[in-house]
Every structure is written in structure tokens, then in C-alpha cells.
Design a protein around this motif. Structure first.
Motif, mmCIF file in Angstrom:
data_model
loop_
_atom_site.group_PDB
_atom_site.id
_atom_site.type_symbol
_atom_site.label_atom_id
_atom_site.label_comp_id
_atom_site.label_asym_id
_atom_site.label_seq_id
_atom_site.Cartn_x
_atom_site.Cartn_y
_atom_site.Cartn_z
ATOM 1 N N THR A 1 0.852 -1.177 0.000
ATOM 2 C CA THR A 1 0.000 0.000 0.000
ATOM 3 C C THR A 1 0.894 1.235 0.000
ATOM 4 O OG1 THR A 1 -1.707 -1.158 1.256
ATOM 5 C CG2 THR A 1 -1.819 1.255 1.221
ATOM 6 N N LEU B 1 -10.834 0.952 0.816
ATOM 7 C CA LEU B 1 -9.500 0.503 1.223
ATOM 8 C C LEU B 1 -9.429 -1.002 1.441
ATOM 9 C CD1 LEU B 1 -6.603 1.281 1.934
ATOM 10 C CD2 LEU B 1 -7.356 1.696 4.287
ATOM 11 N N GLU C 1 -9.361 -4.768 -1.711
ATOM 12 C CA GLU C 1 -8.291 -5.672 -2.130
ATOM 13 C C GLU C 1 -8.502 -6.214 -3.535
ATOM 14 O OE1 GLU C 1 -7.791 -8.663 0.819
ATOM 15 O OE2 GLU C 1 -7.258 -7.253 2.400
ATOM 16 N N THR D 1 -2.179 -1.069 -3.768
ATOM 17 C CA THR D 1 -3.151 0.008 -3.667
ATOM 18 C C THR D 1 -2.421 1.321 -3.446
ATOM 19 O OG1 THR D 1 -4.856 -1.423 -2.716
ATOM 20 C CG2 THR D 1 -5.085 0.936 -2.338
ATOM 21 N N LEU E 1 -6.099 4.390 7.027
ATOM 22 C CA LEU E 1 -4.775 4.007 6.541
ATOM 23 C C LEU E 1 -3.846 3.642 7.691
ATOM 24 C CD1 LEU E 1 -4.388 6.693 3.746
ATOM 25 C CD2 LEU E 1 -4.344 4.221 3.396
ATOM 26 N N HIS F 1 -4.675 0.203 8.791
ATOM 27 C CA HIS F 1 -4.178 -0.739 7.787
ATOM 28 C C HIS F 1 -2.667 -0.906 7.924
ATOM 29 C CE1 HIS F 1 -3.108 -2.273 3.773
ATOM 30 N NE2 HIS F 1 -4.350 -2.709 3.686
ATOM 31 N N ARG G 1 0.967 -4.101 8.938
ATOM 32 C CA ARG G 1 1.958 -4.268 7.862
ATOM 33 C C ARG G 1 3.010 -5.310 8.223
ATOM 34 N NH1 ARG G 1 3.341 -0.126 11.046
ATOM 35 N NH2 ARG G 1 5.532 0.377 11.477
ATOM 36 N N SER H 1 1.902 -5.020 2.642
ATOM 37 C CA SER H 1 0.661 -5.399 3.303
ATOM 38 C C SER H 1 0.606 -6.899 3.545
ATOM 39 C CB SER H 1 -0.540 -4.980 2.456
ATOM 40 O OG SER H 1 -0.460 -3.614 2.119
#
Length: 331
Positions: A49, A269, A272, A277, A295, A298, A302, A326
Motif C-alpha cells: 500500500t 481501502l 483488495e 493500492t 490508513l 491498515h 503491515r 501489506s
């Protein structure tokens, strides 16, 4: 600031206005090169991402998309007489596939249902919509999606013009007939389709004397509802339910999905649809804080942060960027 370059041809392009031509702004070239890097990450199998914070979203997704399309392109067309696709076309089921016939010498083409692959007077050819087309002069582009075969069954072949603008060759990653005549989904842009189309009409040129061409020559966008148009990217409506498109888009395996605006980031978001992305968040938007929170959540999952390539490490003024690998995988 030294302009980035090397992944696309946009670093040498000129912005064309009514008054004059001048080099593309460094921020525009940087965004295109970032888009190309995103496509390279996908090619390497790195699910990732990239989050970009900008003062305003105008033109950001278009330049990122142009870079992604450029880097993701792979040759599809052998223009030599010996490059016929006849052998592979014989394995296609008759009456099932919607195809585009791309001329290797002209800008004229045809769209229709492939009814048969056969020889006639010792020449190999395709029967499309009841007409016999010689295989040594045309190549087949199979339109799997988003075009519906049922809309063309029972119709004659539909003549069309393959859009190959003059003086665009210096911007394209391959031969003009190959890049413009065939369709592939290199990237999907989730946003306002009208705005994206308008921004992609911005004119650029390869030199002070070359004919200007729109950015859409490289981005080649289309919307979901357009029929049989050649494309390299597709624009999806940000305000609709991602589940209406997620499976369709993921099945075409785009290298990059660009979420154009804070609203798109908040809603899409988790969709997928692609290995990579790129999330573009404009700081002035009412939903920018919600997008930043999404974000951040998300990113908390990671595997690792990704450093920018050396030539992209000098980020344009006003732009902030984070990239990470990701855990999520596209099915």
C-alpha cells in the motif's frame, strides 16, 4: 530539485497550453514515476500500500495511473506477416468470444462475435459476425470483461477506428498499434469518473514541434458502462458499493488500484482488488481525518515499511508519502 525519471517517458514531456509549452511540473513527473514503481512492486509479487497526502487531489490519480500503465505494459502484438494468432484462435469455442480485430497496417478494426476460425483459398482467417477476415492482416483481441458477449450475438461485425494519435509514439511503452489496439486492465481508478476523464484530456507533447496529445493516450481510461472501447485502465464510481465490482476487477488482475480522494479511501481501502493500492488523500477534504485513520489501522498490520527508491526519495513540496508491505492478499 532534480526531476525523477527512467520508468516512463513523462519526464521529458511538455505541458501544452494555449499560450506556450513548458516541462511538466516536477510533482507531476514524480507522481507518474511513483505509479510506475507501484506497478513494478506488483510485478515483483510485493503486496503493498502506498499512501499519498496532497494539498488537493487534482490530477494526482491521472499521473499515478499513467505511470502504472506505462510500467505494466507487455507486448501483445506481432505485426509481422508471420505473427498470426491463427493457431491459438483455433482453440477458442465458436460463438462464445467477443473479439476485436486489430489491423497490423491500418487504423481500421472490427468488433464482433468470433464464429469460426477457418481457411479459405489457402488463406487463414477469422469469421466474425458473418464476415471472413484474413489472419495475416489482423490480430485478435479477446474482450473478456467488462464487455458482455450477449450484447453482440446476432449482430454483424461492427467497424471501428483504432485511435492512434499522431506524434504519440514517444510517450508510449510499445508499438502504437499494440498499445492502442489491444485492451488490458493495468490499473483501476476509484473516483469521480467525469473528473478523471476531464483531467486526462490535458494536453502534452513530446517536443516543441510535435502535435499535442491528451494524457488519455497513455492512461486509456474507460468506465464500466462503455461498450467494447479499448482500454488500459478503468474508472470506478467511488460512492458505489465496492462489492459490486471487487470480484470483477480482481479477476482481471490489475497491477494497481488507485483510490482517488479521501472518500474513496474510506469506502474502498479493504476491497483488495489488486496486489498494490495507491491511496490519494487530499488534506482539505472533510473526510481526510477518517481516511488517515483507516490508513493508519491498515498500516498497523503491515509486514514492513517500504523505502522509496532513491530517485523518488526527494518528495515534492506539499506531498507526504508512506509505503508498506501489506499482509492482505488478493484472492
Amino acid at each position: 530539485m532534480k526531476p525523477p525519471g527512467g520508468r516512463t517517458q513523462l519526464s521529458g514531456a511538455l505541458l501544452h497550453t494555449d499560450e506556450k509549452r513548458f516541462p511538466l511540473p516536477i510533482w507531476a513527473v514524480w507522481l507518474a514515476e511513483l505509479g510506475a514503481w507501484a506497478a513494478q512492486l506488483a510485478t515483483q509479487g510485493t503486496s503493498s500500500t502506498i499512501a499519498i497526502s496532497v494539498p488537493a487531489r487534482e490530477f494526482a490519480s491521472v499521473f499515478v495511473g499513467c505511470g502504472a500503465v506505462y510500467a505494466a505494459f507487455e507486448p501483445q502484438l506481432d505485426t509481422s506477416p508471420q505473427g498470426s494468432q491463427f493457431g491459438s484462435a483455433t482453440r477458442l469455442d465458436p460463438g462464445i468470444h467477443l473479439v476485436r480485430l486489430v489491423s497490423t497496417h491500418k487504423t481500421a478494426g472490427f468488433v464482433g462475435i468470433l464464429n469460426e476460425v477457418t481457411s479459405k483459398n489457402n488463406r487463414e482467417g477469422y469469421i466474425v459476425g458473418g464476415s471472413w477476415i484474413p489472419a495475416d492482416k489482423y490480430r485478435i483481441d479477446i474482450l473478456n470483461w467488462p464487455d458482455e458477449t450477449s450484447e453482440f450475438i446476432g449482430k454483424s461485425r461492427i467497424q471501428e477506428r483504432i485511435e492512434i494519435p499522431v506524434d504519440a509514439e514517444g510517450l508510449l511503452p510499445g508499438a502504437s498499434a499494440d498499445f492502442c489496439g489491444f485492451s488490458a486492465l493495468h490499473c483501476a481508478i476509484v473516483g469521480n469518473s467525469t473528473v478523471v476523464q476531464q483531467e486526462s484530456d490535458t494536453l502534452i507533447a513530446t517536443s516543441m514541434t510535435a502535435e499535442p496529445v491528451p494524457l488519455s493516450v497513455l492512461l486509456r481510461p474507460r468506465t464500466i458502462h462503455e461498450k467494447a472501447r479499448q482500454f488500459r485502465s478503468v474508472v470506478l464510481p467511488a460512492r458505489e458499493d465496492p462489492e459490486n465490482y471487487r470480484e470483477l476487477v480482481a479477476g482481471r488482475k490489475p497491477r494497481v488500484v488507485i483510490l482517488d480522494s479521501a472518500t474513496a479511501v474510506c469506502r474502498w481501502l479493504g476491497a483488495e482488488m489488486s496486489p498494490v493500492t495507491v491511496a490519494v488523500v487530499e488534506r482539505t477534504a472533510p473526510s481526510s481525518e477518517a481516511a488517515a485513520d483507516a490508513l493508519e489501522r491498515h498500516r498497523a498490520r503491515r509486514l514492513r515499511d517500504l523505502p522509496l527508491p532513491t530517485d523518488l526519495a526527494h518528495v515534492p513540496a506539499g506531498v507526504e508519502v508512506l509505503a508498506w508491505q501489506s499482509r492482505a492478499r488478493v484472492p
